[in-house]
Design a protein around this motif. Structure first.
Motif, PDB file in Angstrom:
ATOM      1  N   GLU A 160       0.833  -1.209   0.000  1.00 14.21           N
ATOM      2  CA  GLU A 160       0.000   0.000   0.000  1.00 14.21           C
ATOM      3  C   GLU A 160       0.865   1.257   0.000  1.00 14.21           C
ATOM      4  OE1 GLU A 160      -4.115  -1.349   2.234  1.00 14.21           O
ATOM      5  OE2 GLU A 160      -2.470  -0.563   3.430  1.00 14.21           O
ATOM      6  N   LYS A 161       1.902   1.249   0.825  1.00 15.57           N
ATOM      7  CA  LYS A 161       2.802   2.396   0.890  1.00 15.57           C
ATOM      8  C   LYS A 161       3.518   2.586  -0.447  1.00 15.57           C
ATOM      9  CE  LYS A 161       6.850   4.078   3.471  1.00 15.57           C
ATOM     10  NZ  LYS A 161       7.910   3.871   2.472  1.00 15.57           N
ATOM     11  N   GLU A 162       3.973   1.499  -1.053  1.00 16.37           N
ATOM     12  CA  GLU A 162       4.660   1.587  -2.335  1.00 16.37           C
ATOM     13  C   GLU A 162       3.738   2.137  -3.415  1.00 16.37           C
ATOM     14  OE1 GLU A 162       6.133  -2.300  -3.105  1.00 16.37           O
ATOM     15  OE2 GLU A 162       7.522  -2.296  -1.401  1.00 16.37           O
ATOM     16  N   GLN A 163       2.476   1.677  -3.425  1.00 14.02           N
ATOM     17  CA  GLN A 163       1.531   2.146  -4.418  1.00 14.02           C
ATOM     18  C   GLN A 163       1.244   3.636  -4.237  1.00 14.02           C
ATOM     19  OE1 GLN A 163      -1.922  -0.336  -4.713  1.00 14.02           O
ATOM     20  NE2 GLN A 163      -2.848   0.828  -6.377  1.00 14.02           N
ATOM     21  N   PHE A 164       1.110   4.076  -2.984  1.00 18.65           N
ATOM     22  CA  PHE A 164       0.887   5.489  -2.711  1.00 18.65           C
ATOM     23  C   PHE A 164       2.087   6.312  -3.167  1.00 18.65           C
ATOM     24  CE2 PHE A 164       1.455   9.101   0.216  1.00 18.65           C
ATOM     25  CZ  PHE A 164       0.324   9.826  -0.109  1.00 18.65           C
ATOM     26  N   GLU A 165       3.282   5.844  -2.869  1.00 18.38           N
ATOM     27  CA  GLU A 165       4.478   6.596  -3.236  1.00 18.38           C
ATOM     28  C   GLU A 165       4.650   6.676  -4.752  1.00 18.38           C
ATOM     29  OE1 GLU A 165       7.430   4.533  -0.939  1.00 18.38           O
ATOM     30  OE2 GLU A 165       7.302   5.984   0.712  1.00 18.38           O
ATOM     31  N   ARG A 166       4.266   5.612  -5.465  1.00 23.72           N
ATOM     32  CA  ARG A 166       4.315   5.676  -6.926  1.00 23.72           C
ATOM     33  C   ARG A 166       3.337   6.717  -7.449  1.00 23.72           C
ATOM     34  NH1 ARG A 166       4.639  -0.041  -6.637  1.00 23.72           N
ATOM     35  NH2 ARG A 166       2.399  -0.222  -7.076  1.00 23.72           N
ATOM     36  N   ALA A 167       2.173   6.772  -6.830  1.00 27.42           N
ATOM     37  CA  ALA A 167       1.160   7.723  -7.283  1.00 27.42           C
ATOM     38  C   ALA A 167       1.614   9.164  -7.046  1.00 27.42           C
ATOM     39  CB  ALA A 167      -0.168   7.455  -6.574  1.00 27.42           C
ATOM     40  N   VAL A 168       2.140   9.439  -5.859  1.00 27.03           N
ATOM     41  CA  VAL A 168       2.506  10.820  -5.556  1.00 27.03           C
ATOM     42  C   VAL A 168       3.798  11.236  -6.248  1.00 27.03           C
ATOM     43  CG1 VAL A 168       1.279  10.836  -3.357  1.00 27.03           C
ATOM     44  CG2 VAL A 168       3.709  10.227  -3.407  1.00 27.03           C
ATOM     45  N   HIS A 169       4.560  10.284  -6.764  1.00 31.61           N
ATOM     46  CA  HIS A 169       5.749  10.659  -7.537  1.00 31.61           C
ATOM     47  C   HIS A 169       5.343  11.491  -8.749  1.00 31.61           C
ATOM     48  CE1 HIS A 169       9.752  10.432  -9.256  1.00 31.61           C
ATOM     49  NE2 HIS A 169       9.223  10.006 -10.392  1.00 31.61           N
ATOM     50  N   ALA A 170       4.257  11.089  -9.410  1.00 33.75           N
ATOM     51  CA  ALA A 170       3.764  11.866 -10.554  1.00 33.75           C
ATOM     52  C   ALA A 170       3.326  13.259 -10.109  1.00 33.75           C
ATOM     53  CB  ALA A 170       2.601  11.127 -11.218  1.00 33.75           C
ATOM     54  N   PHE A 171       2.701  13.344  -8.933  1.00 38.79           N
ATOM     55  CA  PHE A 171       2.275  14.629  -8.390  1.00 38.79           C
ATOM     56  C   PHE A 171       3.496  15.523  -8.135  1.00 38.79           C
ATOM     57  CE2 PHE A 171       1.780  17.092  -4.453  1.00 38.79           C
ATOM     58  CZ  PHE A 171       0.712  17.920  -4.779  1.00 38.79           C
ATOM     59  N   GLU A 172       4.531  14.943  -7.531  1.00 40.48           N
ATOM     60  CA  GLU A 172       5.739  15.715  -7.240  1.00 40.48           C
ATOM     61  C   GLU A 172       6.363  16.266  -8.512  1.00 40.48           C
ATOM     62  OE1 GLU A 172       7.628  13.767  -3.232  1.00 40.48           O
ATOM     63  OE2 GLU A 172       7.790  12.589  -5.074  1.00 40.48           O
TER      64      GLU A 172
END
Length: 406
Positions: A47-59
């Motif tokens: 779950e943490k990895e999936q969230f971090e992948r998602a917010v990488h695009a945001f960053e």
């Protein structure tokens, strides 16, 4: 040649870490990064990895650094941060209970206007009273879960499932979950009450308007005790020690939520609605208990608001499952079980009810966890346990619609 002492090595390591962090910060500043936003949640592993992948695009798009803070003691950490005035910009909590109290205290910033509320059914984004008494939207569902599920190895008929369910040894059951041990038992009691008494009674109880000593609540506890063999000392000792996420033998059943889908997929598992195996379920039973991880805004910075907009975007790939009706349709999943789960969570024709303990004040919720552990060992002491829980329902705070849809 003398080797450097451990203390010297430690100082060198710390300096290197600080140097790397400074270089990274300098690089981001040079590339035009505009700020940061802190996020507190209890996601770990996939779950943490999936969230971090998602917010990488945001960053990359917004040049805003997302600083993730994970904790398994989420409630305690957030309460301490708020007391110290060092709260995160965004907190993601499992369920609305604590968020309602924080909204009433003026701790949360309203989200109205930051996302299209019509993208979610009302049960997921209700308007609740803030410090000034005005009703606003204070949280956004970023991850949802389905409950009222009984998992089994694929291919079992309804009659075969019912037969296995009729014996305590037919169930996988583990109560161990660290500081939150006991919650699998609260899920059981809640679900049985929902299927036996219906959404109206369930909602009254969840919001503190129905006594724990009410005959319908007592019946739910006793039904669960009969199903899983409460009072059997050897079984109880094993159940109290067993981890809730242990592997379940394929010849047994498991009353667990949609987060177990990947585990049961390994044996081609499927699920039935819990009402099919709960004794005394109403003829119109079939309502679903649900859970959700809800994002709330504690510091209304421009960066934090931008992150809320991103999390509400139907194209953002957040940890499963989403309640956003404009997100990719559940039928796009290759896995038929996941399609079924996604369709139920986003289906307006379904009656969905919040996990009751997730709507309760933390003190009552924690006492509920402990009560189910005591009940497994000493079901004869149920009445005393119910009276203790009833004493804690005084002074309840603001409430919300517990059930919706259907």
């Amino acid at each position: 040649m003398r080797r450097p002492r451990a203390r010297t090595l430690g100082i060198v390591c710390v300096c290197l870490v600080l140097l790397v962090a400074g270089v990274a910060a300098g690089v981001r500043w040079a590339r035009g990064w505009t700020g940061s936003v802190t996020v507190l949640a209890n996601w770990s592993g996939g779950e943490k990895e999936q969230f971090e992948r998602a917010v990488h695009a945001f960053e990359q798009e917004h040049r805003i650094d997302v600083v993730y803070q994970g904790s398994s003691a989420l409630s305690q950490v957030l309460a301490a941060d708020l007391a110290a005035g060092t709260q995160p910009d965004v907190a993601v909590l499992p369920g609305p209970g604590e968020l309602m109290a924080y909204a009433a205290e003026g701790r949360l910033e309203p989200l109205d206007g930051l996302f299209d509320a019509g993208d979610y059914d009302g049960v997921w984004r209700p308007k609740v009273a803030g410090e000034d008494g005005r009703a606003r939207t204070y949280w956004l569902p970023v991850k949802t879960g389905l409950k009222s599920m009984v998992w089994h190895a694929g291919g079992l008929s309804d009659a075969e499932t019912a037969k296995v369910a009729g014996e305590p040894d037919g169930w996988c059951l583990g109560m161990e979950s660290g500081a939150t041990s006991g919650w699998p038992g609260t899920d059981w009691v809640e679900d049985i009450l929902l299927q036996q008494a219906g959404p109206g009674v369930y909602a009254q109880w969840a919001t503190g308007d129905l006594a724990w000593t009410d005959a319908r609540v007592r019946r739910a506890w006793e039904t669960w005790g009969d199903l899983v063999g409460a009072g059997d000392r050897k079984r109880a000792e094993r159940v109290l020690k067993d981890d809730f996420g242990q592997d379940c033998p394929r010849e047994r059943l498991e009353h667990q939520g949609s987060f177990r889908a990947a585990d049961w997929k390994r044996v081609d598992g499927d699920f039935v609605h819990s009402a099919q195996v709960i004794p005394g379920a109403r003829p119109d039973a079939g309502h679903w208990e649900v859970s959700g991880d809800l994002a709330a805004l504690l510091n209304a910075t421009d960066e934090a608001k931008e992150l809320i907009r991103f999390l509400a975007d139907p194209g953002t790939g957040l940890p499963d499952f989403t309640a956003n009706k404009r997100a990719a349709a559940p039928d796009r999943h290759d896995d038929p079980v996941r399609r079924k789960i996604g369709s139920i969570l986003r289906g307006s024709r379904q009656t969905l009810c919040w996990d009751a303990s997730d709507t309760m004040p933390p003190v009552l919720r924690d006492a509920f966890h402990q009560a189910v552990l005591h009940f497994l060992v000493s079901p004869d002491a149920l009445e005393d346990q119910l009276r203790r829980l009833d004493a804690l329902r005084d002074g309840r705070g603001p409430t919300l619609p517990v059930c919706g849809g259907g």
